[in-house]
Design an enzyme around this catalytic site. Structure first.
Site, PDB file in Angstrom:
ATOM      1  N   HIS A  14       0.845  -1.223   0.000  1.00  0.00           N
ATOM      2  CA  HIS A  14       0.000   0.000   0.000  1.00  0.00           C
ATOM      3  C   HIS A  14       0.871   1.260   0.000  1.00  0.00           C
ATOM      4  CE1 HIS A  14       1.164   0.859   4.126  1.00  0.00           C
ATOM      5  NE2 HIS A  14       1.080  -0.440   4.322  1.00  0.00           N
ATOM      6  N   GLU A  31      -1.527  -7.268   7.404  1.00  0.00           N
ATOM      7  CA  GLU A  31      -0.169  -7.210   7.962  1.00  0.00           C
ATOM      8  C   GLU A  31      -0.079  -8.093   9.208  1.00  0.00           C
ATOM      9  OE1 GLU A  31       3.532  -5.235   7.526  1.00  0.00           O
ATOM     10  OE2 GLU A  31       2.743  -7.252   7.663  1.00  0.00           O
TER      11      GLU A  31
HETATM   12  O1  LIG Z   1       2.581  -2.346  10.015  1.00  0.00           O
HETATM   13  C1  LIG Z   1       3.555  -1.591   9.837  1.00  0.00           C
HETATM   14  O2  LIG Z   1       3.904  -0.674  10.599  1.00  0.00           O
HETATM   15  C2  LIG Z   1       4.390  -1.851   8.633  1.00  0.00           C
HETATM   16  C3  LIG Z   1       5.530  -2.764   9.014  1.00  0.00           C
HETATM   17  O3  LIG Z   1       6.250  -3.126   7.890  1.00  0.00           O
HETATM   18  O4  LIG Z   1       3.592  -2.509   7.645  1.00  0.00           O
HETATM   19  P1  LIG Z   1       2.758  -1.748   6.508  1.00  0.00           P
HETATM   20  O5  LIG Z   1       3.040  -0.269   6.670  1.00  0.00           O
HETATM   21  O6  LIG Z   1       3.275  -2.279   5.208  1.00  0.00           O
HETATM   22  O7  LIG Z   1       1.315  -2.092   6.734  1.00  0.00           O
END
Ligand SMILES: O=C(O)[C@@H](CO)OP(=O)(O)O
Length: 215
Positions: A9, A82
Site C-alpha cells: 500500500h 499485515e
Molecule cells: O505495520 C507496519 O507498521 C508496517 C511494518 O512493515 O507494515 P505496513 O506499513 O506495510 O502495513
C-alpha cells in the site's frame, strides 16, 4: 502460467511517523495517494483482471485507486493483512523499551514461534499469505490478479517462495507502492510452482516514501 502482481500500500500517516501499525490502521498521506496513482498507471496496461486486497483501510484505499484505473472491482481478503503486532501496535518505533525491542527482535531474528505479546508469529503470517496466493490458482483461466498487502506480510511471502525462512523478509526492502510479481509455472529450468519474477520495483515512483529514506 499464472502471473500474480504484488503491491504494498501507499505511504500512511503512521509510516511517515515511524509508528507501528500491524493490524491497526492510519490513512494514506498525500504522498501515499500519489504513489498509489503512480503504481496504478504502471499496471494499467498489464490487463489486470482482479484486484484483491487486505481489508485494512490503507490497502483498501490503495486497491480502489488501482482498480479504478484498471477497470475492475476490489475483493477483500483478510488473509492479506499485515502481521498482528499485538501490544506494540500504535507505538512509535523509537519509544520502545529494551524489553519491548527484544520482543520485536525475537519476531525477526528467527526465534521459533517468536511473537510480540498478543501478536502473530511470522510462521502464522506465512501460512495465511500462501493461502491467499494459492487461491489465485482457482480464478478463471487467463486471470491476472494483483494483490495489495503490507511490507512484512509480502516480504514473508516472497522469502518463503524463495525457500528462505519467513523472517528473512527483514532483508527484503518492499517500499510503499513497490511492485513485485510471482508466477505459478512448470518451466523445466525452474523449480515447479511459484517463482519470484520481480521484487520491490519502484521505478514508477517519483520518490520513495520519506520514512523509507530515514531507515
Ligand atoms: O505495520 C507496519 O507498521 C508496517 C511494518 O512493515 O507494515 P505496513 O506499513 O506495510 O502495513
Amino acid at each position: 502460467m499464472l502471473q500474480v502482481y504484488l503491491v504494498r500500500h501507499g505511504e500512511t500517516m503512521w509510516n511517515a511517523e515511524r509508528r507501528i501499525q500491524g493490524q491497526s490502521d492510519s490513512p494514506l498521506t498525500a504522498r501515499g495517494e500519489r504513489q498509489a496513482a503512480q503504481v496504478a498507471q504502471r499496471v494499467k496496461q498489464l490487463n489486470i483482471t482482479h484486484v484483491i486486497a487486505s481489508d485494512l483501510g490503507r490497502t483498501t484505499r490503495t486497491a480502489e485507486i488501482i482498480a479504478n484505473i484498471c477497470g475492475c472491482g476490489v475483493t477483500l481478503d483478510p488473509r492479506l493483512r499485515e502481521l498482528d503486532m499485538g501490544v506494540l501496535e500504535r507505538r512509535q518505533l523509537d519509544s520502545l523499551t529494551q524489553e519491548e525491542e527484544s520482543w520485536r527482535r525475537r519476531l525477526v531474528n528467527g526465534t521459533p514461534d517468536g511473537r510480540i505479546p498478543g501478536g502473530e508469529s511470522m510462521q502464522e503470517v506465512s501460512v495465511r499469505m500462501h493461502g491467499a496466493l494459492n487461491a489465485c490458482c482457482e480464478l478463471p483461466q487467463g486471470s491476472r490478479p494483483l494483490l495489495v498487502s503490507h511490507g512484512m506480510a509480502l516480504g514473508c511471502l516472497v522469502s518463503t517462495i524463495l525457500g528462505l525462512a519467513p523472517w528473512a523478509e527483514r532483508r527484503l526492502r518492499l517500499r510503499n507502492c513497490s511492485l513485485s510479481r510471482v508466477d505459478f509455472q512448470q518451466s523445466p529450468w525452474l523449480a515447479p510452482g511459484w517463482v519470484v519474477e520481480m521484487a520491490g520495483d519502484i521505478s514508477h515512483l517519483d520518490a520513495p516514501a520519506l520514512d523509507e529514506l530515514q531507515r
